[in-house]
Design a protein around this motif. Structure first.
Motif, PDB file in Angstrom:
ATOM      1  N   LEU A   4     119.556  17.248  13.381  1.00  0.00           N
ATOM      2  CA  LEU A   4     119.453  17.987  12.124  1.00  0.00           C
ATOM      3  C   LEU A   4     119.832  19.448  12.326  1.00  0.00           C
ATOM      4  CD1 LEU A   4     116.251  16.643  10.317  1.00  0.00           C
ATOM      5  CD2 LEU A   4     118.630  15.914  10.072  1.00  0.00           C
ATOM      6  N   ARG A   5     119.453  20.028  13.441  1.00  0.00           N
ATOM      7  CA  ARG A   5     119.788  21.440  13.666  1.00  0.00           C
ATOM      8  C   ARG A   5     121.291  21.611  13.903  1.00  0.00           C
ATOM      9  NH1 ARG A   5     115.661  24.193  13.004  1.00  0.00           N
ATOM     10  NH2 ARG A   5     113.589  23.342  13.401  1.00  0.00           N
ATOM     11  N   ASN A   6     121.919  20.623  14.494  1.00  0.00           N
ATOM     12  CA  ASN A   6     123.375  20.684  14.623  1.00  0.00           C
ATOM     13  C   ASN A   6     124.047  20.646  13.255  1.00  0.00           C
ATOM     14  OD1 ASN A   6     123.333  20.885  17.403  1.00  0.00           O
ATOM     15  ND2 ASN A   6     123.754  18.719  17.775  1.00  0.00           N
ATOM     16  N   ASP A  25     109.432  13.052   9.908  1.00  0.00           N
ATOM     17  CA  ASP A  25     108.774  14.016   9.025  1.00  0.00           C
ATOM     18  C   ASP A  25     109.604  15.272   8.782  1.00  0.00           C
ATOM     19  OD1 ASP A  25     106.378  14.379   7.425  1.00  0.00           O
ATOM     20  OD2 ASP A  25     105.897  16.069   8.746  1.00  0.00           O
ATOM     21  N   ASN A  26     110.800  15.399   9.377  1.00  0.00           N
ATOM     22  CA  ASN A  26     111.628  16.587   9.180  1.00  0.00           C
ATOM     23  C   ASN A  26     112.801  16.278   8.259  1.00  0.00           C
ATOM     24  OD1 ASN A  26     110.270  18.455  11.020  1.00  0.00           O
ATOM     25  ND2 ASN A  26     110.972  17.073  12.622  1.00  0.00           N
ATOM     26  N   TYR A  27     113.142  17.269   7.409  1.00  0.00           N
ATOM     27  CA  TYR A  27     114.202  17.107   6.413  1.00  0.00           C
ATOM     28  C   TYR A  27     115.132  18.313   6.449  1.00  0.00           C
ATOM     29  CZ  TYR A  27     111.430  13.308   4.369  1.00  0.00           C
ATOM     30  OH  TYR A  27     110.738  12.135   4.166  1.00  0.00           O
ATOM     31  N   LEU A  28     116.386  18.069   6.038  1.00  0.00           N
ATOM     32  CA  LEU A  28     117.383  19.134   5.913  1.00  0.00           C
ATOM     33  C   LEU A  28     118.207  18.887   4.668  1.00  0.00           C
ATOM     34  CD1 LEU A  28     119.064  21.571   7.042  1.00  0.00           C
ATOM     35  CD2 LEU A  28     120.522  19.845   8.158  1.00  0.00           C
ATOM     36  N   GLY A  29     118.266  19.880   3.781  1.00  0.00           N
ATOM     37  CA  GLY A  29     119.137  19.793   2.623  1.00  0.00           C
ATOM     38  C   GLY A  29     120.585  19.972   3.021  1.00  0.00           C
ATOM     39  N   LEU A  30     121.480  19.283   2.316  1.00  0.00           N
ATOM     40  CA  LEU A  30     122.901  19.323   2.654  1.00  0.00           C
ATOM     41  C   LEU A  30     123.736  20.140   1.684  1.00  0.00           C
ATOM     42  CD1 LEU A  30     123.448  15.589   3.707  1.00  0.00           C
ATOM     43  CD2 LEU A  30     123.176  17.588   5.196  1.00  0.00           C
ATOM     44  N   VAL A  62     115.860  23.232   8.523  1.00  0.00           N
ATOM     45  CA  VAL A  62     115.065  22.049   8.851  1.00  0.00           C
ATOM     46  C   VAL A  62     113.579  22.363   8.673  1.00  0.00           C
ATOM     47  CG1 VAL A  62     114.440  20.407  10.654  1.00  0.00           C
ATOM     48  CG2 VAL A  62     116.795  21.220  10.477  1.00  0.00           C
ATOM     49  N   ALA A  63     112.873  21.505   7.948  1.00  0.00           N
ATOM     50  CA  ALA A  63     111.455  21.733   7.678  1.00  0.00           C
ATOM     51  C   ALA A  63     110.718  20.407   7.623  1.00  0.00           C
ATOM     52  CB  ALA A  63     111.272  22.496   6.366  1.00  0.00           C
ATOM     53  N   SER A  64     109.459  20.427   8.026  1.00  0.00           N
ATOM     54  CA  SER A  64     108.595  19.256   7.889  1.00  0.00           C
ATOM     55  C   SER A  64     108.027  19.232   6.477  1.00  0.00           C
ATOM     56  CB  SER A  64     107.463  19.318   8.903  1.00  0.00           C
ATOM     57  OG  SER A  64     106.592  20.404   8.606  1.00  0.00           O
ATOM     58  N   VAL A  65     107.448  18.091   6.097  1.00  0.00           N
ATOM     59  CA  VAL A  65     106.826  17.971   4.778  1.00  0.00           C
ATOM     60  C   VAL A  65     105.722  19.010   4.635  1.00  0.00           C
ATOM     61  CG1 VAL A  65     105.511  16.451   3.253  1.00  0.00           C
ATOM     62  CG2 VAL A  65     107.404  15.526   4.597  1.00  0.00           C
ATOM     63  N   ARG A  79     111.143  23.873  15.812  1.00  0.00           N
ATOM     64  CA  ARG A  79     111.903  22.980  16.678  1.00  0.00           C
ATOM     65  C   ARG A  79     111.596  21.521  16.383  1.00  0.00           C
ATOM     66  NH1 ARG A  79     113.989  26.060  20.835  1.00  0.00           N
ATOM     67  NH2 ARG A  79     113.091  28.116  21.028  1.00  0.00           N
ATOM     68  N   GLY A  80     110.967  21.245  15.246  1.00  0.00           N
ATOM     69  CA  GLY A  80     110.578  19.863  14.958  1.00  0.00           C
ATOM     70  C   GLY A  80     109.273  19.550  15.648  1.00  0.00           C
ATOM     71  N   GLY A  81     108.777  18.348  15.443  1.00  0.00           N
ATOM     72  CA  GLY A  81     107.530  17.943  16.087  1.00  0.00           C
ATOM     73  C   GLY A  81     106.347  18.371  15.256  1.00  0.00           C
ATOM     74  N   ALA A  82     105.361  18.982  15.877  1.00  0.00           N
ATOM     75  CA  ALA A  82     104.126  19.326  15.177  1.00  0.00           C
ATOM     76  C   ALA A  82     104.399  20.308  14.053  1.00  0.00           C
ATOM     77  CB  ALA A  82     103.132  19.933  16.159  1.00  0.00           C
ATOM     78  N   PRO A  83     103.801  20.124  12.866  1.00  0.00           N
ATOM     79  CA  PRO A  83     104.023  21.037  11.749  1.00  0.00           C
ATOM     80  C   PRO A  83     103.436  22.410  12.022  1.00  0.00           C
ATOM     81  CG  PRO A  83     102.311  19.440  11.224  1.00  0.00           C
ATOM     82  CD  PRO A  83     102.927  19.009  12.500  1.00  0.00           C
ATOM     83  N   THR A  84     104.079  23.427  11.448  1.00  0.00           N
ATOM     84  CA  THR A  84     103.622  24.792  11.626  1.00  0.00           C
ATOM     85  C   THR A  84     102.504  25.137  10.649  1.00  0.00           C
ATOM     86  OG1 THR A  84     105.858  25.382  12.315  1.00  0.00           O
ATOM     87  CG2 THR A  84     104.406  27.188  11.688  1.00  0.00           C
TER      88      THR A  84
END
Length: 651
Positions: free
Chosen positions: A390-392, A604-609, A561-564, A631-636
């Motif tokens: 997603l970050r790419n 749980d991570n999403y990216l708008g296009l 990129v963001a988690s829910v 960096r993904g993984g645990a939510p902030t």
């Protein structure tokens, strides 16, 4: 002491040779007469620029066609060996047509004439030391000229350096070619001037001086001696400013070079700060040292100013492996104000933030190579890339907005990859067809100095062997091809086999790239202050989607990129009197994914296009500066409670 440094075919016509330009500047500053001869231009004038471009830019360099063209001049004719090369390498491996092979044979027929001109039209009398830079396909041509120079001028000393002569490769080549006096392994900025100084000493003092030069391979009474590792530069600001005058003088006299636009090279760092932390498994760069060293901002800007002032070129290219992140605060803001003659190229790391991309655009860094080689999280982890799929894609999206060209590849064949990795990529590719697609797709190579080469058993790699082409390039009895080769073939242990599904993803990527889609997916401001998504791509599932205020907030948040949970927190900050349920937010995000307007990693991570309009970019850039480097993984952020709005999240 008179020194001549040589750039042989197949050095690119459009750029000077940076390494020997640095050496010349250092030698001249210390009173040593030195010049650089661009004999690659002499050959290009002889065979024509189109043939030269075809060999240097269109044929894969691992086919080593340019090297083979000079083998007869080095070893003498061998019809059987040549027929095998044509059959096995040109026809079977690279599938060249008879017409292309015939063109190559025409080029080969001009090699002896070129070497005769190189000997006859250049002043070699009185030259004490000739240094050849050898990278990619310059080795055989350089050795062929060396043999002739030694025959005519036995007193002349010959030195080789460059990537083809690093470590074991240089030691083996030096042993195999007795008319090469010296080889310099690794960075030559310290070792080569020491060699020149040693040769200026009295003959009886030279052996002791030569033995003390780091990285040098030399001869003692006919025996090849290797002094071990070289001496890398530790303080980049101490390097001289490269002297490109010989390159531009040669261009003025070369009809072939005049047909290609020159590129001004500059160097701001060496090594790789990411590789020093986590060496990418397939990367064979920086064989001598991965240690990252960069120039001060003052030195970078001063050097660039001097280079541009002397040699303005339509394109500027940094030769660095990776951009120093400190330069975003120091170098790039000043580049914005400089009157650069053209766009700049840099290699960067893919997980930059939006405001970094905006800073690149303002500084005229309009082409980058970010090390994107996959869109699969698992494959990227196998590579040790330190980023995600997603970050790419996120970087590709932002670069499309800021009109920055991206050089990236889709690679496959990594030990441990799975069918699921490429099935996921196959789903992603059509959704990003409005972004820049990979310029090339292909299997990984096994390169010398890479972790795959150094520790194959750790990755499930077996049967490592030099590519067969080296047998044709170095048909020398007793030569160990495994020490001369930089590229290797290999096999997989059963548990590490490559995925056959990769070929489906590659065919799709190539089809999408070749079938240009003129449509796009954009977020457009609405006259009521809202936002709607317009999809004009071929096979769009919906032409437009009008967003509510809540949905606008969500789309703005997943620009990165963001988690829910992070999206819910953004909603809570924008609408403090409201409360939002994660399941409602997730449902809307999944709807965007279903409409090919967003991507998810399934974790749980999403990216708008959607590409964002220029009016919203300053707000998003400011927001990206405030956001932590997710960096993904645990939510902030902590999730909010269930929604109490009673209203749907989308209209």
């Amino acid at each position: 002491m008179r020194v001549v440094l040589v750039n042989m075919p197949w050095g690119a016509l459009e750029r000077p040779a940076l390494g020997i330009s640095l050496l010349k500047a250092g030698l001249v500053a210390n009173g040593v007469a030195c010049e650089i001869r661009y004999l690659n231009m002499l050959f290009a004038d002889l065979i024509g620029v189109e043939r030269c471009r075809h060999i240097t830019h269109e044929l894969p360099h691992i086919a080593f066609v340019g090297e083979w063209l000079f083998t007869e001049a080095l070893y003498g004719p061998d019809a059987v060996r040549d027929a095998q090369f044509v059959k096995q390498i040109l026809r079977r491996d690279w599938r060249l047509t008879d017409q292309r092979i015939a063109e190559l044979l025409v080029v080969r027929s001009r090699v002896e004439e070129f070497l005769a001109r190189a000997l006859g039209t250049q002043d070699w009398a009185g030259v004490d030391l000739v240094g050849f830079t050898s990278t990619f396909e310059q080795n055989i041509a350089s050795l062929a000229l060396t043999r002739r120079l030694k025959a005519r001028h036995p007193h002349m000393r010959i030195a080789f350096g460059g990537a083809n002569w690093e470590a074991a490769m240089g030691e083996e080549l030096h042993r195999a070619f007795p008319y090469v006096d010296f080889a310099v392994s690794g960075e030559a900025d310290i070792s080569f001037p020491l060699l020149v100084r040693a040769l200026q000493a009295r003959p009886r003092e030279q052996p002791q001086l030569l033995a003390a030069i780091p990285g040098l391979v030399w001869r003692d009474r006919g025996r090849s001696i290797a002094n071990g590792g070289g001496a890398p530069v530790t303080t980049m600001d101490e390097l001289p400013i490269p002297d490109f005058s010989d390159y531009f003088h040669a261009r003025e006299r070369s009809p072939a070079a005049a047909q290609v636009a020159p590129v001004l090279l500059f160097e701001t760092s060496r090594g790789c700060w990411w590789g020093a932390k986590s060496h990418c498994t397939f990367c064979g760069l920086n064989g001598h040292t991965m240690a990252y060293r960069s120039k001060s901002a003052r030195r970078v800007l001063g050097e660039l100013g001097k280079l541009i002032g002397k040699w303005p070129c339509p394109t500027l290219e940094a030769v660095d492996n990776i951009l120093d992140m400190k330069y975003f605060d120091t170098v790039l803001p000043t580049l914005e104000k400089m009157n650069l003659p053209g766009p700049v190229f840099y290699e960067v790391k893919a997980n930059m933030k939006r405001h970094h991309v905006a800073a690149l655009q303002r500084a005229q860094v309009l082409r980058i190579q970010p090390g994107i080689e996959s869109l699969s999280d698992h494959v990227l982890k196998l590579m040790r890339k330190g980023t995600t799929g997603l970050r790419n894609v996120q970087l590709l999206k932002w670069c499309r907005e800021y009109r920055i060209a991206v050089d990236w590849n889709l690679l496959y064949g990594f030990p441990g990859e799975t069918d699921a990795d490429y099935e996921a990529i196959t789903v992603m590719l059509p959704r990003i067809r409005h972004l820049q697609l990979p310029g090339a797709c292909g299997p990984i190579r096994l390169d010398r100095f890479s972790p795959y080469f150094q520790r194959p058993e750790q990755f499930g790699i077996k049967d490592v062997r030099p590519m067969p082409v080296y047998r044709f390039l170095y048909p020398i009895e007793g030569l160990r091809h495994e020490r001369v080769a930089y590229y290797f073939h290999f096999g997989y242990e059963p548990a590490a086999r490559a995925s056959p599904a990769a070929h489906t993803a590659v065919r799709l990527a190539e089809a999408l790239r070749d079938r240009a889609d003129e449509g796009s997916l954009c977020a457009l401001p609405h006259r009521d202050g809202g936002l709607h998504l317009a999809d004009t791509r071929s096979q769009a599932k919906i032409a437009a989607l009008k967003l509510s205020a809540f949905e606008r907030c969500i789309v703005m948040r997943i620009d990165e990129v963001a988690s829910v949970a992070q999206v819910v927190e953004a909603l809570a900050q924008s609408f403090p009197t409201k409360r939002f349920a994660e399941e409602d937010v997730r449902a809307f995000l999944d709807e965007l994914v279903d409409l090919d307007m967003a991507l998810t990693d399934g974790k749980d991570n999403y990216l708008g296009l959607a590409l964002m309009p220029a009016g919203l970019r300053p707000e998003l850039e400011a927001s990206s500066r405030r956001m932590p480097g997710a960096r993904g993984g645990a939510p902030t952020f902590v999730p909010m409670a269930h929604s109490t709005t009673g209203a749907p999240l989308h209209a």
